[in-house]
Design a protein around this motif. Structure first.
Motif, PDB file in Angstrom:
ATOM      1  N   TRP A 161      44.846  33.496  32.465  1.00  0.00           N
ATOM      2  CA  TRP A 161      45.204  34.747  33.127  1.00  0.00           C
ATOM      3  C   TRP A 161      46.512  35.287  32.570  1.00  0.00           C
ATOM      4  N   TYR A 208      47.885  48.231  38.258  1.00  0.00           N
ATOM      5  CA  TYR A 208      47.181  46.949  38.148  1.00  0.00           C
ATOM      6  C   TYR A 208      45.677  47.172  38.064  1.00  0.00           C
ATOM      7  N   LEU A 235      43.487  42.768  41.386  1.00  0.00           N
ATOM      8  CA  LEU A 235      43.747  41.441  40.842  1.00  0.00           C
ATOM      9  C   LEU A 235      42.467  40.621  40.760  1.00  0.00           C
ATOM     10  N   ASP A 236      42.426  39.761  39.746  1.00  0.00           N
ATOM     11  CA  ASP A 236      41.345  38.771  39.662  1.00  0.00           C
ATOM     12  C   ASP A 236      41.714  37.499  40.407  1.00  0.00           C
ATOM     13  N   VAL A 243      43.739  39.058  35.579  1.00  0.00           N
ATOM     14  CA  VAL A 243      45.086  39.473  35.971  1.00  0.00           C
ATOM     15  C   VAL A 243      45.426  38.817  37.304  1.00  0.00           C
ATOM     16  N   ARG A 270      43.502  46.014  34.850  1.00  0.00           N
ATOM     17  CA  ARG A 270      42.429  45.037  35.016  1.00  0.00           C
ATOM     18  C   ARG A 270      41.129  45.504  34.351  1.00  0.00           C
TER      19      ARG A 270
END
Length: 376
Positions: free
Chosen positions: A216, A229, A261-262, A240, A233
């Motif tokens: 990541w 973000y 976000l991941d 991320v 992504r």
């Protein structure tokens, strides 16, 4: 179970050689341990990381008088009260009271929480990559090689504290060293804007075609830039991650709702107590998002992160009982050894004894006790 006594252990270690990240150099490592003892003799340990002079004064003048004589089983109420003064202290009090309740019931912390899914939890070696040395890249590679030789299967290094060219030369050298065989995460500590973060995209794409070890990109931008973000992504070929400084599950909601976000990265000591921290883990699961705890500072708080991960359901049916890794500080820091656990082949066995299941290293508590002197 009335609280009868609270002992404090402020600890300080001056680093012989500073190291750091995009936020600057660390010249010392510190932590603040305390032990709560009930009238019946049951003990529980808590930990806080903060500036020792103000923390010690406030803890002695406000927290100890607030807690003495209270019922240790009133854990949630006491944590909520302490949080009004200092959130990190509330997290530490939550640890100590959780251990007391577990011991009083004759249970381990994981059994108190409903039982563990797994006996071991993976960890990744976390580095502060920058030093004052001219050959800082070579020095960083040497530390990584040491970690890999000791059995770590995943590592995290820093970017954002040097020029883009220097940082990319550093990561290229690491990839050459690792040959794609060791998982690699990179952490920018919120040092970029969107345009700068996207300058990593060509290199990540090149590596993604050659290797499958990119784990990541962590906190490339300030965490309040949710829309940036989300855009980042959609274009990066690497997950991320972020969120170590967010203080509650509610703070993660905008990022999760927007799909920004991941992977989320809550920290036990930055949250609103152990129960609030576990709420954040479950929130990530409800959104189908991976969770890899931030746990660079504090051996005891890292232990609680490991306990929570042992009790966390797998993030995907596809991966069976696989769980995301917990951060493990690999830099020079004597307080990592306060908790007598060490990774073996990149995994830590979860203690199963009553309470936290281990005894803190008393020699370290005495050797590094802060004398009250000024430090910077």
């Amino acid at each position: 179970m009335l609280i009868e006594r609270i002992d404090t252990f402020p600890l300080l270690y001056q680093l012989p050689q500073p190291y750091g990240d995009a936020n600057g150099y660390k010249k010392y490592r510190s932590c603040y341990l305390f032990r709560i003892t009930t009238r019946s003799g049951i003990e529980g340990w808590g930990e806080i990381i903060d500036w020792l002079p103000t923390l010690d004064k406030g803890f002695r003048e406000r927290i100890i008088p607030c807690l003495l004589g209270k019922k240790a089983t009133d854990r949630l109420h006491l944590v909520k009260t302490v949080k009004k003064w200092h959130q990190r202290t509330a997290a530490g009090v939550s640890m100590a009271l959780t251990e007391i309740v577990a011991k009083s019931a004759g249970l381990s912390v994981t059994d108190l929480w409903g039982g563990a899914w797994r006996e071991k939890v993976p960890v990744y070696a976390s580095f502060q990559s920058y030093s004052e040395r001219d050959d800082w890249i070579r020095h960083s590679l040497g530390l990584v090689e040491k970690a890999v030789n000791s059995g770590f299967q995943q590592i995290k290094v820093k970017i954002g504290g040097r020029t883009l060219r220097e940082d990319q030369d550093h990561i290229r050298s690491l990839q050459h060293l690792l040959e794609g065989k060791i998982g690699l995460a990179v952490d920018a500590n919120q040092s970029y804007d969107l345009a700068a973060a996207r300058q990593w995209e060509p290199l990540f794409r090149k590596w993604a075609r050659k290797y499958d070890n990119l784990l990541w990109l962590e906190e490339p931008m300030p965490m309040n830039r949710v829309s940036d973000y989300k855009r980042l992504r959609t274009v990066l070929p690497v997950p991320v991650a972020g969120g170590e400084n967010l203080k509650s599950a509610a703070d993660f909601l905008p990022l999760l709702q927007e799909g920004a976000l991941d992977m989320i990265q809550p920290d036990v000591m930055h949250g609103d107590g152990i129960e609030g921290y576990r709420d954040t883990l479950q929130l990530g699961r409800h959104f189908g998002t991976r969770v890899s705890p931030h746990a660079f500072d504090g051996g005891l708080s890292r232990l609680y992160a490991l306990f929570a991960h042992a009790c966390l359901a797998p993030w995907s049916k596809m991966d069976g009982n696989k769980i995301e890794p917990v951060e493990w500080d690999f830099m020079e820091n004597p307080f990592t050894a306060l908790v007598p656990l060490q990774p073996v082949n990149g995994k830590v066995a979860i203690p199963s004894g009553t309470g936290i299941g281990v005894e803190l290293n008393q020699d370290i508590l005495e050797k590094h006790r802060w004398d009250g002197s000024t430090y910077v």
